[in-house]
Design a protein around this motif. Structure first.
Motif, PDB file in Angstrom:
ATOM      1  N   ALA A 183      45.648  73.219 -62.431  1.00 20.36           N
ATOM      2  CA  ALA A 183      45.372  74.084 -63.585  1.00 20.36           C
ATOM      3  C   ALA A 183      44.467  73.430 -64.616  1.00 20.36           C
ATOM      4  CB  ALA A 183      46.691  74.480 -64.249  1.00 20.36           C
ATOM      5  N   ALA A 184      44.216  72.135 -64.463  1.00 17.41           N
ATOM      6  CA  ALA A 184      43.417  71.405 -65.447  1.00 17.41           C
ATOM      7  C   ALA A 184      41.933  71.789 -65.335  1.00 17.41           C
ATOM      8  CB  ALA A 184      43.598  69.903 -65.250  1.00 17.41           C
ATOM      9  N   PHE A 185      41.172  71.328 -66.315  1.00 18.40           N
ATOM     10  CA  PHE A 185      39.737  71.611 -66.361  1.00 18.40           C
ATOM     11  C   PHE A 185      38.936  70.373 -65.959  1.00 18.40           C
ATOM     12  CE2 PHE A 185      41.684  74.560 -69.386  1.00 18.40           C
ATOM     13  CZ  PHE A 185      41.138  75.770 -68.967  1.00 18.40           C
ATOM     14  N   THR A 186      37.681  70.576 -65.609  1.00 12.95           N
ATOM     15  CA  THR A 186      36.772  69.472 -65.323  1.00 12.95           C
ATOM     16  C   THR A 186      36.074  69.045 -66.609  1.00 12.95           C
ATOM     17  OG1 THR A 186      34.869  70.897 -64.880  1.00 12.95           O
ATOM     18  CG2 THR A 186      36.355  70.432 -63.023  1.00 12.95           C
ATOM     19  N   LEU A 187      35.403  67.899 -66.558  1.00 14.61           N
ATOM     20  CA  LEU A 187      34.654  67.429 -67.719  1.00 14.61           C
ATOM     21  C   LEU A 187      33.581  68.435 -68.138  1.00 14.61           C
ATOM     22  CD1 LEU A 187      34.145  63.680 -66.740  1.00 14.61           C
ATOM     23  CD2 LEU A 187      35.685  64.561 -68.501  1.00 14.61           C
ATOM     24  N   ASP A 188      32.866  68.985 -67.168  1.00 15.18           N
ATOM     25  CA  ASP A 188      31.818  69.964 -67.485  1.00 15.18           C
ATOM     26  C   ASP A 188      32.397  71.219 -68.120  1.00 15.18           C
ATOM     27  OD1 ASP A 188      29.816  68.311 -66.574  1.00 15.18           O
ATOM     28  OD2 ASP A 188      29.639  69.277 -64.610  1.00 15.18           O
ATOM     29  N   GLU A 189      33.542  71.667 -67.620  1.00 15.50           N
ATOM     30  CA  GLU A 189      34.171  72.863 -68.199  1.00 15.50           C
ATOM     31  C   GLU A 189      34.595  72.605 -69.637  1.00 15.50           C
ATOM     32  OE1 GLU A 189      35.974  74.811 -64.072  1.00 15.50           O
ATOM     33  OE2 GLU A 189      37.200  73.443 -65.277  1.00 15.50           O
ATOM     34  N   ILE A 190      35.156  71.431 -69.899  1.00 19.77           N
ATOM     35  CA  ILE A 190      35.573  71.106 -71.264  1.00 19.77           C
ATOM     36  C   ILE A 190      34.360  71.024 -72.181  1.00 19.77           C
ATOM     37  CG2 ILE A 190      36.640  69.336 -72.718  1.00 19.77           C
ATOM     38  CD1 ILE A 190      38.464  68.698 -70.282  1.00 19.77           C
ATOM     39  N   ALA A 191      33.284  70.434 -71.703  1.00 14.25           N
ATOM     40  CA  ALA A 191      32.058  70.374 -72.509  1.00 14.25           C
ATOM     41  C   ALA A 191      31.573  71.775 -72.868  1.00 14.25           C
ATOM     42  CB  ALA A 191      30.977  69.606 -71.755  1.00 14.25           C
ATOM     43  N   GLY A 192      31.638  72.687 -71.921  1.00 17.88           N
ATOM     44  CA  GLY A 192      31.248  74.069 -72.183  1.00 17.88           C
ATOM     45  C   GLY A 192      32.163  74.746 -73.188  1.00 17.88           C
ATOM     46  N   GLN A 193      33.444  74.462 -73.100  1.00 18.92           N
ATOM     47  CA  GLN A 193      34.401  75.030 -74.053  1.00 18.92           C
ATOM     48  C   GLN A 193      34.097  74.584 -75.474  1.00 18.92           C
ATOM     49  OE1 GLN A 193      38.192  73.635 -72.617  1.00 18.92           O
ATOM     50  NE2 GLN A 193      37.862  74.520 -70.580  1.00 18.92           N
ATOM     51  N   LEU A 194      33.784  73.302 -75.628  1.00 22.78           N
ATOM     52  CA  LEU A 194      33.508  72.766 -76.954  1.00 22.78           C
ATOM     53  C   LEU A 194      32.204  73.328 -77.518  1.00 22.78           C
ATOM     54  CD1 LEU A 194      34.592  69.059 -76.408  1.00 22.78           C
ATOM     55  CD2 LEU A 194      35.838  70.848 -77.627  1.00 22.78           C
ATOM     56  N   GLY A 198      31.875  75.510 -80.900  1.00 22.67           N
ATOM     57  CA  GLY A 198      31.132  74.880 -81.976  1.00 22.67           C
ATOM     58  C   GLY A 198      31.805  73.617 -82.486  1.00 22.67           C
ATOM     59  N   LEU A 199      32.437  72.896 -81.595  1.00 24.14           N
ATOM     60  CA  LEU A 199      33.116  71.651 -81.951  1.00 24.14           C
ATOM     61  C   LEU A 199      32.393  70.474 -81.286  1.00 24.14           C
ATOM     62  CD1 LEU A 199      36.878  72.663 -81.542  1.00 24.14           C
ATOM     63  CD2 LEU A 199      35.727  72.056 -83.686  1.00 24.14           C
ATOM     64  N   PRO A 200      31.657  69.677 -82.038  1.00 24.89           N
ATOM     65  CA  PRO A 200      30.905  68.552 -81.460  1.00 24.89           C
ATOM     66  C   PRO A 200      31.800  67.326 -81.260  1.00 24.89           C
ATOM     67  CG  PRO A 200      30.461  68.693 -83.800  1.00 24.89           C
ATOM     68  CD  PRO A 200      31.384  69.851 -83.468  1.00 24.89           C
ATOM     69  N   LEU A 201      32.750  67.442 -80.363  1.00 25.05           N
ATOM     70  CA  LEU A 201      33.680  66.342 -80.104  1.00 25.05           C
ATOM     71  C   LEU A 201      33.206  65.517 -78.920  1.00 25.05           C
ATOM     72  CD1 LEU A 201      37.074  68.293 -80.462  1.00 25.05           C
ATOM     73  CD2 LEU A 201      35.728  67.159 -82.247  1.00 25.05           C
ATOM     74  N   GLU A 202      33.611  64.251 -78.902  1.00 25.80           N
ATOM     75  CA  GLU A 202      33.268  63.343 -77.813  1.00 25.80           C
ATOM     76  C   GLU A 202      34.269  63.520 -76.662  1.00 25.80           C
ATOM     77  OE1 GLU A 202      33.132  59.333 -79.200  1.00 25.80           O
ATOM     78  OE2 GLU A 202      32.118  59.875 -81.061  1.00 25.80           O
ATOM     79  N   ILE A 203      33.761  63.464 -75.441  1.00 20.80           N
ATOM     80  CA  ILE A 203      34.584  63.604 -74.250  1.00 20.80           C
ATOM     81  C   ILE A 203      34.460  62.329 -73.425  1.00 20.80           C
ATOM     82  CG2 ILE A 203      35.055  64.991 -72.184  1.00 20.80           C
ATOM     83  CD1 ILE A 203      33.404  67.233 -73.514  1.00 20.80           C
ATOM     84  N   GLU A 204      35.605  61.741 -73.081  1.00 21.58           N
ATOM     85  CA  GLU A 204      35.584  60.507 -72.291  1.00 21.58           C
ATOM     86  C   GLU A 204      36.661  60.563 -71.211  1.00 21.58           C
ATOM     87  OE1 GLU A 204      36.252  55.672 -72.810  1.00 21.58           O
ATOM     88  OE2 GLU A 204      36.515  57.015 -74.530  1.00 21.58           O
ATOM     89  N   GLN A 205      36.274  60.323 -69.982  1.00 19.94           N
ATOM     90  CA  GLN A 205      37.261  60.184 -68.920  1.00 19.94           C
ATOM     91  C   GLN A 205      37.845  58.782 -69.019  1.00 19.94           C
ATOM     92  OE1 GLN A 205      36.127  61.359 -64.979  1.00 19.94           O
ATOM     93  NE2 GLN A 205      37.909  60.400 -64.030  1.00 19.94           N
ATOM     94  N   ILE A 206      39.171  58.691 -69.191  1.00 18.94           N
ATOM     95  CA  ILE A 206      39.789  57.395 -69.442  1.00 18.94           C
ATOM     96  C   ILE A 206      40.654  56.906 -68.283  1.00 18.94           C
ATOM     97  CG2 ILE A 206      39.702  57.652 -71.945  1.00 18.94           C
ATOM     98  CD1 ILE A 206      42.669  58.466 -71.838  1.00 18.94           C
ATOM     99  N   SER A 207      40.807  57.724 -67.240  1.00 22.27           N
ATOM    100  CA  SER A 207      41.521  57.299 -66.039  1.00 22.27           C
ATOM    101  C   SER A 207      41.100  58.225 -64.908  1.00 22.27           C
ATOM    102  CB  SER A 207      43.042  57.340 -66.244  1.00 22.27           C
ATOM    103  OG  SER A 207      43.533  58.662 -66.148  1.00 22.27           O
ATOM    104  N   ASP A 208      41.701  58.040 -63.761  1.00 23.16           N
ATOM    105  CA  ASP A 208      41.378  58.922 -62.639  1.00 23.16           C
ATOM    106  C   ASP A 208      41.968  60.314 -62.789  1.00 23.16           C
ATOM    107  OD1 ASP A 208      44.008  58.170 -62.323  1.00 23.16           O
ATOM    108  OD2 ASP A 208      43.790  57.406 -60.275  1.00 23.16           O
ATOM    109  N   ARG A 209      42.711  60.544 -63.863  1.00 22.58           N
ATOM    110  CA  ARG A 209      43.343  61.854 -64.056  1.00 22.58           C
ATOM    111  C   ARG A 209      43.378  62.316 -65.513  1.00 22.58           C
ATOM    112  NH1 ARG A 209      46.599  57.751 -64.055  1.00 22.58           N
ATOM    113  NH2 ARG A 209      48.644  57.716 -65.050  1.00 22.58           N
ATOM    114  N   HIS A 210      42.848  61.542 -66.451  1.00 18.42           N
ATOM    115  CA  HIS A 210      42.947  61.884 -67.861  1.00 18.42           C
ATOM    116  C   HIS A 210      41.579  61.922 -68.549  1.00 18.42           C
ATOM    117  CE1 HIS A 210      47.218  60.348 -67.495  1.00 18.42           C
ATOM    118  NE2 HIS A 210      47.375  61.540 -68.046  1.00 18.42           N
TER     119      HIS A 210
END
Length: 218
Positions: A183-194, A198-210
């Motif tokens: 049910a989780a989202f991918t990095l690209d999907e989260i970037a699109g959501q932000l 209109g939220l310029p937040l930083e996105i960082e993958q910090i583990s193989d699942r987070h």
């Protein structure tokens, strides 16, 4: 692999018990460590908002990390809040537990200096529910920290993560972890959501699942 929705709320007492007793020491500690580094204000004495507080482990960790803070904590599951009420008893003078369903929950105050959220995003049918709630409850200078799961590329990869990190957990938790990964989202999907929010937040993958998402509202 396309996203596979899971139930939005965890209200089964067995689910709550399994989740509350699970070993989340490493990810929860890392979340608070990263949040502390980001906030860089150990004497923070403002109001914080915990969205999707669950049984209260992250809430207590935040309260201990920022001992002068006041925290409102929201969850849509009464069963989760019942456990959180007991678990957070030592800090009950600094917190308010609020039963409410996003985006309709009525918060005790209009704006918060810090909003943090762990493992709520993947439960929501529409991710904008979270991002718009954050926008509406902040003003310039507010700090945001969100951690959530990332969707693996295949079901086989999700199964491998369950085996790697939940081998000794209860069957119900292993099942829920697997469905949460789907049910989780991918990095690209989260970037699109932000971008949409209109939220310029930083996105960082910090583990193989987070994924860890942070930023200051401009």
């Amino acid at each position: 692999m396309d996203r596979q929705m899971e139930p939005e709320l965890m209200e089964d007492p067995d689910q709550v018990k399994a989740y509350a007793e699970a070993d989340f020491e490493i990810p929860h500690r890392q979340f608070i460590d990263r949040l502390q580094d980001f906030v860089a204000e150990p004497n923070f004495n403002g109001a914080a908002l915990d969205l999707g507080c669950g049984p209260g482990d992250i809430l207590v960790r935040f309260a201990n990390a920022f001992p002068f803070s006041r925290i409102d904590a929201v969850d849509g599951s009464r069963a989760m809040l019942e456990h959180a009420e007991t678990f957070t008893a030592p800090i009950k003078d600094r917190i308010r537990l609020i039963h409410g369903h996003l985006p309709f929950v009525i918060l005790p105050q209009q704006f918060y200096a810090i909003i943090f959220c762990n493992s709520l995003l993947h439960h929501l049918p529409d991710p904008q529910i979270l991002w718009q709630t954050i926008k509406n409850a902040t003003r310039p200078g507010a700090r945001i920290a969100v951690m959530d799961l990332l969707r693996p590329p295949t079901r086989e990869a999700a199964e491998a993560l369950v085996e790697a990190y939940a081998t000794n957990e209860a069957d119900i938790l292993r099942r829920d972890f697997y469905h949460s990964l789907l049910a989780a989202f991918t990095l690209d999907e989260i970037a699109g959501q932000l971008r949409e929010a209109g939220l310029p937040l930083e996105i960082e993958q910090i583990s193989d699942r987070h994924v860890f998402i942070k930023g200051i509202i401009a």
